[in-house]
Design a protein around this motif. Structure first.
Motif, PDB file in Angstrom:
ATOM      1  N   ALA A  16     -19.747   1.848   8.278  1.00 23.09           N
ATOM      2  CA  ALA A  16     -18.677   1.694   9.229  1.00 23.09           C
ATOM      3  C   ALA A  16     -17.278   1.671   8.776  1.00 23.09           C
ATOM      4  O   ALA A  16     -17.177   0.944   7.870  1.00 23.09           O
ATOM      5  CB  ALA A  16     -18.994   0.640  10.263  1.00 23.09           C
ATOM      6  N   GLY A  17     -16.429   1.955   9.630  1.00 24.57           N
ATOM      7  CA  GLY A  17     -15.002   1.860   9.115  1.00 24.57           C
ATOM      8  C   GLY A  17     -14.645   3.033   8.271  1.00 24.57           C
ATOM      9  O   GLY A  17     -15.052   3.907   8.214  1.00 24.57           O
ATOM     10  N   ALA A  18     -13.528   2.710   7.427  1.00 22.61           N
ATOM     11  CA  ALA A  18     -13.009   3.716   6.420  1.00 22.61           C
ATOM     12  C   ALA A  18     -12.752   2.917   5.174  1.00 22.61           C
ATOM     13  O   ALA A  18     -12.547   1.749   5.180  1.00 22.61           O
ATOM     14  CB  ALA A  18     -11.704   4.262   6.930  1.00 22.61           C
ATOM     15  N   PHE A  19     -12.782   3.387   3.961  1.00 21.36           N
ATOM     16  CA  PHE A  19     -12.364   2.806   2.707  1.00 21.36           C
ATOM     17  C   PHE A  19     -11.081   3.553   2.073  1.00 21.36           C
ATOM     18  O   PHE A  19     -10.833   4.678   2.429  1.00 21.36           O
ATOM     19  CB  PHE A  19     -13.708   2.782   1.697  1.00 21.36           C
ATOM     20  CG  PHE A  19     -13.895   4.129   1.184  1.00 21.36           C
ATOM     21  CD1 PHE A  19     -13.563   4.498  -0.134  1.00 21.36           C
ATOM     22  CD2 PHE A  19     -14.800   5.267   1.748  1.00 21.36           C
ATOM     23  CE1 PHE A  19     -13.689   5.906  -0.569  1.00 21.36           C
ATOM     24  CE2 PHE A  19     -15.305   6.584   1.336  1.00 21.36           C
ATOM     25  CZ  PHE A  19     -14.650   6.682  -0.143  1.00 21.36           C
ATOM     26  N   LEU A  20     -10.499   2.749   1.219  1.00 20.28           N
ATOM     27  CA  LEU A  20      -9.372   3.464   1.034  1.00 20.28           C
ATOM     28  C   LEU A  20      -9.553   3.641  -0.729  1.00 20.28           C
ATOM     29  O   LEU A  20      -9.882   2.913  -1.428  1.00 20.28           O
ATOM     30  CB  LEU A  20      -7.979   2.247   0.861  1.00 20.28           C
ATOM     31  CG  LEU A  20      -6.711   2.595   0.130  1.00 20.28           C
ATOM     32  CD1 LEU A  20      -5.975   3.905   1.097  1.00 20.28           C
ATOM     33  CD2 LEU A  20      -5.895   1.234   0.190  1.00 20.28           C
ATOM     34  N   ILE A  21      -9.022   4.912  -1.037  1.00 18.44           N
ATOM     35  CA  ILE A  21      -9.158   5.386  -2.497  1.00 18.44           C
ATOM     36  C   ILE A  21      -8.212   5.698  -3.010  1.00 18.44           C
ATOM     37  O   ILE A  21      -7.188   6.742  -2.691  1.00 18.44           O
ATOM     38  CB  ILE A  21     -10.291   6.859  -2.441  1.00 18.44           C
ATOM     39  CG1 ILE A  21     -10.509   7.030  -3.846  1.00 18.44           C
ATOM     40  CG2 ILE A  21      -9.657   7.920  -1.681  1.00 18.44           C
ATOM     41  CD1 ILE A  21     -11.630   8.013  -3.891  1.00 18.44           C
ATOM     42  N   GLU A  39     -12.992   0.434  -4.765  1.00 20.77           N
ATOM     43  CA  GLU A  39     -14.520   0.592  -4.881  1.00 20.77           C
ATOM     44  C   GLU A  39     -14.824   2.190  -5.621  1.00 20.77           C
ATOM     45  O   GLU A  39     -15.776   2.353  -5.912  1.00 20.77           O
ATOM     46  CB  GLU A  39     -15.357   0.483  -3.571  1.00 20.77           C
ATOM     47  CG  GLU A  39     -15.213  -0.638  -2.938  1.00 20.77           C
ATOM     48  CD  GLU A  39     -15.759  -0.772  -1.622  1.00 20.77           C
ATOM     49  OE1 GLU A  39     -16.859  -1.085  -1.434  1.00 20.77           O
ATOM     50  OE2 GLU A  39     -15.143  -0.609  -0.572  1.00 20.77           O
ATOM     51  N   ALA A  40     -13.594   2.870  -5.339  1.00 23.22           N
ATOM     52  CA  ALA A  40     -13.726   4.151  -5.934  1.00 23.22           C
ATOM     53  C   ALA A  40     -12.376   4.626  -6.503  1.00 23.22           C
ATOM     54  O   ALA A  40     -11.447   4.151  -5.737  1.00 23.22           O
ATOM     55  CB  ALA A  40     -14.351   5.081  -5.163  1.00 23.22           C
ATOM     56  N   ALA A 218      -8.718   6.179  14.818  1.00 20.23           N
ATOM     57  CA  ALA A 218      -8.388   7.181  14.972  1.00 20.23           C
ATOM     58  C   ALA A 218     -10.005   8.335  14.336  1.00 20.23           C
ATOM     59  O   ALA A 218     -10.000   9.285  15.046  1.00 20.23           O
ATOM     60  CB  ALA A 218      -7.415   7.930  14.388  1.00 20.23           C
ATOM     61  N   GLY A 219     -10.764   7.573  13.826  1.00 20.66           N
ATOM     62  CA  GLY A 219     -11.788   8.133  13.408  1.00 20.66           C
ATOM     63  C   GLY A 219     -12.026   8.508  11.926  1.00 20.66           C
ATOM     64  O   GLY A 219     -13.002   9.205  11.741  1.00 20.66           O
ATOM     65  N   VAL A 220     -10.966   8.107  11.134  1.00 13.20           N
ATOM     66  CA  VAL A 220     -11.212   8.338   9.738  1.00 13.20           C
ATOM     67  C   VAL A 220     -12.288   7.833   8.867  1.00 13.20           C
ATOM     68  O   VAL A 220     -12.556   6.493   9.170  1.00 13.20           O
ATOM     69  CB  VAL A 220      -9.623   8.091   9.096  1.00 13.20           C
ATOM     70  CG1 VAL A 220      -9.791   8.420   7.458  1.00 13.20           C
ATOM     71  CG2 VAL A 220      -8.697   8.935   9.657  1.00 13.20           C
ATOM     72  N   SER A 221     -12.778   8.287   8.037  1.00 12.61           N
ATOM     73  CA  SER A 221     -13.775   7.708   7.119  1.00 12.61           C
ATOM     74  C   SER A 221     -13.080   7.206   5.803  1.00 12.61           C
ATOM     75  O   SER A 221     -13.678   6.355   4.997  1.00 12.61           O
ATOM     76  CB  SER A 221     -15.034   8.450   6.712  1.00 12.61           C
ATOM     77  OG  SER A 221     -15.553   8.696   8.114  1.00 12.61           O
ATOM     78  N   ARG A 222     -12.137   7.995   5.321  1.00 10.74           N
ATOM     79  CA  ARG A 222     -11.559   7.670   3.880  1.00 10.74           C
ATOM     80  C   ARG A 222     -10.094   7.927   3.878  1.00 10.74           C
ATOM     81  O   ARG A 222      -9.735   8.921   4.614  1.00 10.74           O
ATOM     82  CB  ARG A 222     -12.132   8.568   2.692  1.00 10.74           C
ATOM     83  CG  ARG A 222     -11.825   8.394   1.506  1.00 10.74           C
ATOM     84  CD  ARG A 222     -12.585   9.437   0.523  1.00 10.74           C
ATOM     85  NE  ARG A 222     -11.713  10.723   0.341  1.00 10.74           N
ATOM     86  CZ  ARG A 222     -12.477  11.601  -0.087  1.00 10.74           C
ATOM     87  NH1 ARG A 222     -13.702  11.742  -0.439  1.00 10.74           N
ATOM     88  NH2 ARG A 222     -11.893  12.985  -0.386  1.00 10.74           N
ATOM     89  N   VAL A 223      -9.346   7.275   3.410  1.00 13.81           N
ATOM     90  CA  VAL A 223      -7.819   7.136   3.180  1.00 13.81           C
ATOM     91  C   VAL A 223      -7.535   7.302   1.796  1.00 13.81           C
ATOM     92  O   VAL A 223      -7.744   6.439   0.991  1.00 13.81           O
ATOM     93  CB  VAL A 223      -7.056   6.047   3.878  1.00 13.81           C
ATOM     94  CG1 VAL A 223      -5.523   6.048   3.919  1.00 13.81           C
ATOM     95  CG2 VAL A 223      -7.527   6.161   5.441  1.00 13.81           C
ATOM     96  N   SER A 224      -6.832   8.238   1.451  1.00 13.46           N
ATOM     97  CA  SER A 224      -6.367   8.516  -0.098  1.00 13.46           C
ATOM     98  C   SER A 224      -4.823   8.545  -0.082  1.00 13.46           C
ATOM     99  O   SER A 224      -4.333   8.633   0.951  1.00 13.46           O
ATOM    100  CB  SER A 224      -6.886  10.026  -0.789  1.00 13.46           C
ATOM    101  OG  SER A 224      -6.377  11.063   0.121  1.00 13.46           O
ATOM    102  N   LEU A 225      -4.421   8.456  -1.407  1.00  8.46           N
ATOM    103  CA  LEU A 225      -3.052   8.078  -1.313  1.00  8.46           C
ATOM    104  C   LEU A 225      -2.172   9.601  -1.879  1.00  8.46           C
ATOM    105  O   LEU A 225      -0.798   9.410  -2.170  1.00  8.46           O
ATOM    106  CB  LEU A 225      -2.622   6.897  -2.357  1.00  8.46           C
ATOM    107  CG  LEU A 225      -2.932   5.614  -1.734  1.00  8.46           C
ATOM    108  CD1 LEU A 225      -2.843   4.498  -2.752  1.00  8.46           C
ATOM    109  CD2 LEU A 225      -2.650   5.462  -0.459  1.00  8.46           C
ATOM    110  N   GLY A 226      -3.033  10.490  -2.631  1.00  5.47           N
ATOM    111  CA  GLY A 226      -2.317  11.557  -3.207  1.00  5.47           C
ATOM    112  C   GLY A 226      -1.485  11.033  -4.372  1.00  5.47           C
ATOM    113  O   GLY A 226      -1.730  10.111  -5.086  1.00  5.47           O
ATOM    114  N   SER A 227       0.001  11.655  -4.351  1.00  2.00           N
ATOM    115  CA  SER A 227       0.747  11.268  -5.274  1.00  2.00           C
ATOM    116  C   SER A 227       1.541  10.115  -5.004  1.00  2.00           C
ATOM    117  O   SER A 227       2.701   9.897  -5.804  1.00  2.00           O
ATOM    118  CB  SER A 227       1.642  12.495  -5.560  1.00  2.00           C
ATOM    119  OG  SER A 227       2.499  12.718  -4.343  1.00  2.00           O
ATOM    120  N   LYS A 228       1.550   9.357  -3.784  1.00  2.72           N
ATOM    121  CA  LYS A 228       2.177   8.386  -3.190  1.00  2.72           C
ATOM    122  C   LYS A 228       2.336   7.155  -4.257  1.00  2.72           C
ATOM    123  O   LYS A 228       3.543   6.535  -4.454  1.00  2.72           O
ATOM    124  CB  LYS A 228       1.836   7.916  -2.047  1.00  2.72           C
ATOM    125  CG  LYS A 228       1.653   8.851  -0.907  1.00  2.72           C
ATOM    126  CD  LYS A 228       1.531   8.460   0.588  1.00  2.72           C
ATOM    127  CE  LYS A 228       1.332   9.483   1.368  1.00  2.72           C
ATOM    128  NZ  LYS A 228       2.542  10.081   1.796  1.00  2.72           N
TER     129      LYS A 228
END
Length: 268
Positions: A16-21, A39-40, A218-228
């Protein structure tokens, strides 16, 4: 950590929810982020290129895979990789990309529909789908779990066409991709629209001004940062340099991670 890091990585998307990678750009930042409790992790094509003094897209595939192997060896976490378009333009090359990624020890990778040529930036729809289908077939043929992310790059290359982006992501989903990703979305409404059109997990590039909680809603499962993170680090160096050059002071040094903290981490 279980031996099958692909299975561990997949499970993160299924809860459930989303994780930040986060996206480290070298071994040091990979170890640092792992120690902070993520976690990843995932590679960043732009971040690694900038760290080598090159533009995004300027790193040959074999060198990028060597970089991936370094990060896999550095942390006891699932590592996914931003492999841009992969080894080449054909469906067969997309499959070869997955085999190379698995051999490097990666838990997953992303393959995008950006051709690498800004003059003709986005692969034709049919070719883009064939490439993801071939990559998905390759991933399913592996002996261990592997999470394939399919990226629709319209919004990063002057084609902010949400309908076409969704059409592509839906086709990638049907072709066997595990995670869908359209970098460059800038509003919660766009994110909600994309997420509601998919049945599989959606990754979103972090959007300044919107918290994780809003993206989860909004329904996201994963949030990534790219080059940020990379650009933030360069920004910190720039601010420090401006202070020294313009003011002749060194107050920036009060804000950095302590030498003792980094020395202890990298001595362990």
């Amino acid at each position: 950590m279980r031996d099958d890091k692909g299975a561990v990585f997949r499970a993160l998307h299924e809860r459930a929810g989303a994780f930040l990678i986060p996206n480290p750009w070298d071994v040091g930042t990979a170890k640092f982020l792992a120690a902070l409790g993520f976690e990843a992790i995932a590679t960043t094509s732009a971040g690694y290129a900038f760290s080598r003094g090159r533009p995004d897209g300027g790193v040959p595939f074999d060198e990028m895979m060597a970089h991936c192997r370094e990060l896999v060896a550095a942390v006891d976490l699932p590592v996914s990789a931003d492999l841009e378009k992969g080894k080449g333009d054909t469906p067969d090359s997309a499959a070869e990309t997955v085999f190379a990624a698995e051999a490097a020890g990666l838990a997953g990778c992303s393959i995008e529909d950006f051709s690498g040529d800004e003059a003709d930036a986005i692969y034709d729809f049919g070719l883009a789908v064939e490439r993801i289908a071939a990559a998905a077939d390759a991933a399913r043929a592996l002996r261990r779990d592997f999470v394939l992310t399919a990226r629709a790059e319209n919004f990063l290359h002057g084609r902010p066409d949400l309908d076409d982006t969704i059409r592509r992501l839906q086709a990638f989903e049907k072709a066997g991709a595990d995670v869908l990703y359209a970098p460059g979305l800038s509003t919660i409404e766009q994110v909600k629209t994309v997420c509601s059109a998919m049945t599989k997990p959606v990754n979103v590039l972090a959007i300044p001004g919107f918290a994780m909680s809003a993206l989860v809603e909004a329904g996201v499962s994963r949030v990534s940062l790219g080059s940020k993170l990379t650009t933030a680090a360069f920004g910190a160096v720039e601010a420090a340099a401006r202070e020294m050059l313009d003011q002749g002071t060194f107050e920036y040094a009060r804000k950095g991670t302590s030498f003792a903290t980094l020395q202890a981490l990298f001595s362990a």
